[in-house]
Write an enzyme that holds these catalytic residues in place. Structure first.
Site, PDB file in Angstrom:
ATOM      1  N   THR A   1       3.871   1.989 -12.028  1.00  0.00           N
ATOM      2  CA  THR A   1       4.416   2.677 -12.947  1.00  0.00           C
ATOM      3  C   THR A   1       4.293   4.110 -12.961  1.00  0.00           C
ATOM      4  OG1 THR A   1       3.210   2.975 -15.433  1.00  0.00           O
ATOM      5  CG2 THR A   1       1.388   2.745 -13.236  1.00  0.00           C
ATOM      6  N   ARG A   2       4.497   5.031 -13.628  1.00  0.00           N
ATOM      7  CA  ARG A   2       5.054   6.583 -13.866  1.00  0.00           C
ATOM      8  C   ARG A   2       4.423   7.031 -14.377  1.00  0.00           C
ATOM      9  NH1 ARG A   2      10.206   6.260 -15.446  1.00  0.00           N
ATOM     10  NH2 ARG A   2      10.377   8.518 -16.368  1.00  0.00           N
TER      11      ARG A   2
ATOM     12  N   HIS B   1      -1.156   1.592 -21.584  1.00  0.00           N
ATOM     13  CA  HIS B   1      -1.248   1.740 -23.239  1.00  0.00           C
ATOM     14  C   HIS B   1      -1.764  -0.352 -23.090  1.00  0.00           C
ATOM     15  CE1 HIS B   1      -0.462   5.231 -23.936  1.00  0.00           C
ATOM     16  NE2 HIS B   1       0.888   5.574 -23.276  1.00  0.00           N
TER      17      HIS B   1
ATOM     18  N   HIS C   1       1.030  -1.995 -22.026  1.00  0.00           N
ATOM     19  CA  HIS C   1       0.776  -2.312 -20.044  1.00  0.00           C
ATOM     20  C   HIS C   1       0.014  -3.065 -19.651  1.00  0.00           C
ATOM     21  CE1 HIS C   1       3.162   2.067 -21.352  1.00  0.00           C
ATOM     22  NE2 HIS C   1       4.292   0.892 -19.956  1.00  0.00           N
TER      23      HIS C   1
ATOM     24  N   ARG D   1      11.899  -4.686 -17.822  1.00  0.00           N
ATOM     25  CA  ARG D   1      12.387  -3.877 -17.960  1.00  0.00           C
ATOM     26  C   ARG D   1      13.289  -2.561 -17.587  1.00  0.00           C
ATOM     27  NH1 ARG D   1      15.412  -0.490 -22.486  1.00  0.00           N
ATOM     28  NH2 ARG D   1      16.761  -1.796 -23.974  1.00  0.00           N
TER      29      ARG D   1
END
Length: 573
Positions: A197-198, A202, A205, A291
């Site tokens: 992740t970057r 929340h 996730h 996605r």
């Protein structure tokens, strides 16, 4: 240089020389040509030296580069999708002559590694962009960096690492691949699924990663990128504090957090494949691909650069060879009737789907609006609000650009007075002539020096902006590339507002009280913007103003209204 063997991920290249050799090699480096590494190159060097980029042993030579560019494989046939190159300017390439080694230094001058100069060439960077990213559209951040900011000469060769780049932040969360492998072995974890992740994480996730771990019957590694990500992303300091708070919501002893100092390219499918290899090197057995993984958004025509599941398709195609299992996931959405998150393909007709996009989240933060509990945890929102206040409290830069005599300085001075009158934040004016006198007095007017002058202005403006002030800049800034660098730097800490003062050349020339245009047309002033040197007109500035018949006070009023519309200042009550 050696190879470490561990139970997770196979062979791991160790790019650091034995401790007993470090001092003598540092002494030898003092007589070698030295290259000061860029921020991206520092990230790549760290990944190479720690083995995160195994099987690479250094920056690519031409044969490997061209094979990776065209076929996603090293010249020996090993799967590898992303060129890892050391780009240098022509001046340095010429200066090193026949030198067989060069020293690589950090910005403070510390020698981090010695590179064996095995290859040197000038790549076709447009071809590289087309092959690697599938486009030459400069709206793609990887393409923009490659075509506008990278240097024209590549140097390849094996690395001899003397020490790793130094990090003073979150040291307890920074682990090399070997250290993570050792941790997994100590914990008895044999199946580990990694999440890339970057962005802040929340509830969606958390649900996605929790489900992925259940499907894979694995423990979870949250492995965010804290090197270089997409321009405009939330800073990693804020993100890491959010990750630490979110970690408390996972079941005990199931999940760990580690930071990855990677320079992302936002390369979509190729990048996903690259990320999978990197996580395998860190000892992971599974990797979540969601996605539009590592997608940079839409191109100049508004079309997505990559399809939503192109990354999953490419990783799946090479999964057996990779030796790491992909866990594919669709977008997670909140279904109101069920009071839970679900993949989009499990939503039934008639279900009420609630979702807040990244754009909508930023809008709510900027305007101080409510963010519902179903979307994220209160402690995460508290952290985001603390470091990303509403827009009318953020710093910003107003960057005027236009020809000499267009009216930039006049409007900038009038705007300065107007903003000081409002008194909401400290305001600093960085006028082109004043900066030339006090900050860039040694510079001439070559393209290189013009770019350097604008980047100095941008550096000061970015510092003012990130500390909550207002910077007003009024250089000519004739070149698109340097303006984009300033936009990127300022946007990392606040808001950038570009105003093109579009007054026509004939009007500017008619106002010329100093006679500069006449001297330029007579050939007595070389490289004069608009006459003997080009002015690259901004394509999409936030505002254009033609001062041919517009008085300064009216121009300033238009700018103030624009700043109000952007939420940067509040309308007068």
């Amino acid at each position: 240089m050696s190879q470490l063997i561990a139970p997770h991920g196979g062979h791991l290249v160790d790019g650091l020389v034995p401790a007993a050799e470090v001092e003598s090699l540092k002494h030898a480096a003092g007589s070698l040509p030295s290259w000061d590494l860029t921020a991206r190159q520092l990230c790549d060097l760290e990944m190479l030296l720690t083995g995160a980029f195994s099987p690479l042993r250094g920056f690519m030579v031409r044969a490997d580069y061209e094979s990776v560019r065209d076929q996603m494989r090293l010249s020996d046939g090993s799967l590898w999708p992303m060129p890892i190159t050391l780009d240098v300017d022509q001046k340095f390439a010429d200066a090193i002559g026949d030198a067989r080694q060069i020293a690589l230094r950090d910005p403070e001058g510390v020698v981090l590694a010695i590179l064996d100069v095995e290859d040197r060439w000038q790549p076709d960077r447009a071809l590289e962009a087309e092959k690697v990213f599938g486009t030459i559209d400069r709206k793609h951040p990887g393409v923009s960096h490659l075509l506008e900011r990278s240097h024209p000469v590549y140097i390849g060769g094996r690395l001899h690492g003397l020490e790793l780049p130094r990090h003073y932040d979150f040291s307890h969360l920074r682990s090399t691949p070997a250290e993570l492998r050792a941790l997994f072995a100590k914990l008895g974890w044999s199946r580990i699924v990694a999440f890339q992740t970057r962005n802040p994480m929340h509830r969606a996730h958390l649900e996605l990663t929790f489900r992925a771990a259940q499907i894979a019957e694995a423990n979870l590694l949250i492995h965010p990128v804290v090197g270089l990500t997409k321009p405009g992303d939330i800073d990693h300091y804020t993100r890491v504090r959010c990750y630490e708070k979110l970690l408390r919501h996972y079941p005990d002893q199931t999940t760990t957090l580690a930071l990855l100092h990677l320079a992302m390219r936002m390369g979509g499918p190729r990048e996903a494949l690259w990320h999978a290899i990197i996580r395998k090197n860190h000892g992971c057995t599974h990797f979540i691909v969601g996605r539009d993984h590592a997608g940079p958004g839409v191109d100049s025509s508004g079309k997505p650069f990559y399809g939503p599941y192109d990354a999953q398709a490419l990783v799946a195609e090479h999964q057996a060879e990779l030796g790491i299992t992909m866990v594919p996931f669709q977008e997670m959405v909140y279904v109101q009737e069920r009071a839970q998150y679900m993949p989009t393909d499990e939503v039934k007709d008639g279900d009420t789907v609630l979702n807040i996009s990244g754009t909508e989240l930023r809008r709510r933060l900027q305007e101080g609006l409510d963010i519902p509990d179903w979307f994220t945890y209160p402690e995460v929102i508290e952290e985001l609000r603390r470091t990303h206040p509403a827009r009318h409290k953020q710093g910003f830069t107003v960057f005027f650009t236009g020809l000499s005599g267009s009216g930039k300085s006049t409007i900038a001075n009038a705007l300065l007075v107007r903003l000081l009158e409002l008194g909401t934040r400290p305001v600093t004016l960085l006028d082109g002539d004043i900066v030339r006198k006090n900050l860039s007095s040694e510079l001439g007017f070559s393209k290189e020096h013009r770019d350097l002058n604008v980047q100095r202005i941008g550096f000061v403006a970015a510092e003012i902006t990130k500390n909550g002030g207002i910077a007003i800049c009024a250089p000519i800034a004739p070149y698109k590339g340097s303006r984009e660098i300033v936009r990127e730097n300022v946007s990392a800490g606040g808001v950038f507002v570009e105003i093109h003062v579009s007054t026509p050349l004939e009007t500017c020339e008619g106002r010329d009280r100093k006679g500069l245009y006449a001297l330029a047309r007579a050939g007595k002033i070389k490289e004069f913007t608009g006459i003997s040197d080009p002015y690259e007109v901004p394509e999409n500035p936030e505002m254009r103003i033609d001062t041919t018949s517009l008085p300064p006070d009216q121009a300033v009023q238009q700018i103030v209204l624009k700043l109000e519309a952007l939420g940067l200042i509040r309308p007068a009550q």
